[in-house]
Motif scaffolding. Structure first.
Motif, short mmCIF file in Angstrom:
data_model
loop_
_atom_site.label_atom_id
_atom_site.label_comp_id
_atom_site.label_asym_id
_atom_site.label_seq_id
_atom_site.Cartn_x
_atom_site.Cartn_y
_atom_site.Cartn_z
N TYR A 3 0.84 -1.19 0.00
CA TYR A 3 0.00 0.00 0.00
C TYR A 3 0.88 1.25 0.00
CZ TYR A 3 -3.89 -3.07 1.08
OH TYR A 3 -4.82 -4.07 1.02
N LEU A 4 0.39 2.27 -0.68
CA LEU A 4 1.07 3.55 -0.76
C LEU A 4 0.09 4.63 -0.33
CD1 LEU A 4 3.35 4.80 -3.60
CD2 LEU A 4 1.33 6.14 -3.02
N ASP A 5 0.50 5.48 0.59
CA ASP A 5 -0.34 6.58 1.05
C ASP A 5 -0.02 7.83 0.26
OD1 ASP A 5 -1.70 5.14 3.11
OD2 ASP A 5 0.12 5.25 4.32
N THR A 6 -1.02 8.42 -0.35
CA THR A 6 -0.82 9.59 -1.20
C THR A 6 -0.98 10.88 -0.39
OG1 THR A 6 -3.13 9.89 -1.85
CG2 THR A 6 -1.84 8.26 -3.09
N PRO A 7 -0.47 12.01 -0.91
CA PRO A 7 -0.62 13.28 -0.19
C PRO A 7 -2.08 13.66 0.05
CG PRO A 7 1.04 13.47 -1.91
CD PRO A 7 0.39 12.14 -2.10
N SER A 8 -3.00 13.15 -0.77
CA SER A 8 -4.42 13.46 -0.61
C SER A 8 -5.09 12.60 0.45
CB SER A 8 -5.14 13.28 -1.95
OG SER A 8 -4.98 11.95 -2.40
N GLU A 82 0.96 9.32 -8.88
CA GLU A 82 1.72 9.28 -7.64
C GLU A 82 2.36 7.90 -7.43
OE1 GLU A 82 3.16 10.77 -3.92
OE2 GLU A 82 2.25 11.78 -5.66
N THR A 83 1.63 6.84 -7.72
CA THR A 83 2.16 5.49 -7.53
C THR A 83 3.33 5.22 -8.47
OG1 THR A 83 -0.05 4.72 -6.87
CG2 THR A 83 1.56 3.04 -7.45
N VAL A 84 3.18 5.57 -9.73
CA VAL A 84 4.27 5.37 -10.70
C VAL A 84 5.47 6.23 -10.33
CG1 VAL A 84 4.96 5.64 -13.11
CG2 VAL A 84 2.72 4.66 -12.56
N ALA A 85 5.24 7.49 -10.00
CA ALA A 85 6.35 8.40 -9.71
C ALA A 85 7.16 7.93 -8.51
CB ALA A 85 5.81 9.80 -9.47
N ARG A 86 6.49 7.39 -7.49
CA ARG A 86 7.19 7.00 -6.27
C ARG A 86 7.80 5.60 -6.33
NH1 ARG A 86 3.23 8.78 -1.44
NH2 ARG A 86 4.65 7.41 -0.28
N LEU A 87 7.29 4.74 -7.19
CA LEU A 87 7.78 3.36 -7.20
C LEU A 87 8.72 3.04 -8.34
CD1 LEU A 87 4.55 1.36 -6.25
CD2 LEU A 87 6.40 2.08 -4.75
N VAL A 107 -1.42 10.47 -17.17
CA VAL A 107 -0.14 10.16 -16.53
C VAL A 107 1.02 10.60 -17.42
CG1 VAL A 107 1.37 8.28 -15.76
CG2 VAL A 107 -1.05 8.27 -15.14
N ALA A 108 0.92 10.32 -18.71
CA ALA A 108 1.97 10.72 -19.65
C ALA A 108 2.15 12.24 -19.67
CB ALA A 108 1.65 10.20 -21.05
N ARG A 109 1.04 12.96 -19.63
CA ARG A 109 1.11 14.42 -19.64
C ARG A 109 1.80 14.95 -18.38
NH1 ARG A 109 -4.61 17.21 -20.22
NH2 ARG A 109 -4.37 16.56 -22.39
N ARG A 110 1.54 14.31 -17.25
CA ARG A 110 2.07 14.80 -15.97
C ARG A 110 3.49 14.30 -15.68
NH1 ARG A 110 -3.23 13.70 -12.12
NH2 ARG A 110 -4.73 14.89 -13.37
N LEU A 111 3.77 13.07 -16.08
CA LEU A 111 5.00 12.41 -15.67
C LEU A 111 6.08 12.41 -16.74
CD1 LEU A 111 6.14 10.78 -13.24
CD2 LEU A 111 5.34 8.71 -14.39
N GLY A 112 5.66 12.31 -18.01
CA GLY A 112 6.65 12.15 -19.07
C GLY A 112 7.28 10.77 -19.00
N ARG A 113 8.52 10.65 -19.48
CA ARG A 113 9.33 9.42 -19.51
C ARG A 113 8.59 8.19 -20.03
NH1 ARG A 113 9.51 6.81 -14.05
NH2 ARG A 113 8.86 8.24 -12.44
#
Length: 253
Positions: A3-8, A82-87, A107-113
């Protein structure tokens, strides 16, 4: 299962299988979860290929926190990003099924790569072009007055469509703006899909840039999960991944 806890404040259930990159990330559809046929099959396939693979439940789906009826496209895109960025470190290949195709583009728009994208009956902008456009005046009036309406579903319990889902969806439409860089793209669409028309796939084909190919599969329905369809998804992933070189296993950012 982790489990991952998000800022929200949402708690997102996920499963990350280690392997070489680019990591494959499965993003499921509306009311689906990471224990579905496609997600589990592709996780097993990726392990057999030595590939890293991430699957997750958006909030209100599967084992993640929250109620489905309280969620919206923006929330679920935040959960995935958030999950992709952190893991995951480094490039990713997103596999977006139905609504997951829309989430993938956000996700592509926000994260790129992005190393690539496989869309399976991808349904960008479906809250506006599917739900809202199909509602009659009575349904629209009830939705605005009561905050939600229930629609019959071929998959079990009625589908609850909320006013928040529609209004938030309008803030996250992707087919009206320039497309993000998705890398190499392979789109798969069944001709007997009762939920996402082939016109949506053709519109997405025209919208995306670069090396983009669409495969129409005669007789395939929206689930796209029989052995023939699963083999086609594997082939699309092999095609998208073919040019890459081996990279490090993903870990926490």
């Amino acid at each position: 299962m982790n489990y991952l806890d998000t800022p929200s404040g949402r708690r997102i259930a996920h499963h990350l299988s280690p392997g070489r990159g680019p990591c494959i990330v499965f993003l499921g559809g509306f009311r689906s979860d990471m224990e579905g046929t496609k997600a589990v099959h592709l996780d097993d396939w990726a392990r057999g290929q030595g590939r890293a693979f991430l699957r997750l439940d958006y909030s209100g789906h599967g084992r993640s926190s929250g109620r489905f009826e309280d969620g919206c496209i923006g929330d679920w895109a935040d959960d995935a990003t958030e999950t992709v960025a952190r893991l995951i470190d480094g490039p990713v290949v997103l596999v977006g099924s139905s609504m997951g195709g829309w989430i993938s583009m956000l996700v592509a728009r926000r994260l790129g790569r992005m190393a690539g994208f496989v869309g399976i009956a991808a349904a960008p902008d479906f809250t506006e072009d599917g739900f809202w456009s199909s509602f009659d005046e009575g349904q629209r009036a009830r939705l605005m007055r009561d905050g939600q309406i229930a629609l019959p579903s071929a998959y079990g319990d009625p589908t609850i469509v909320t006013r928040r889902l529609i209004e938030d969806g309008r803030r996250h439409l992707v087919l009206r703006d320039p497309a993000p860089d998705m890398g190499r793209v392979r789109l798969l669409q069944g001709t007997d899909d009762a939920d996402v028309p082939r016109d949506t796939a053709l519109r997405l084909l025209d919208h995306l840039r670069g090396d983009v190919r669409l495969t129409l599969v005669k007789g395939a329905d929206h689930r796209f999960s029989d052995p023939r369809c699963l083999s086609l998804i594997e082939a699309a992933l092999r095609d998208v991944l073919a040019p890459d070189s081996q990279g490090p296993a993903p870990g926490p950012s």
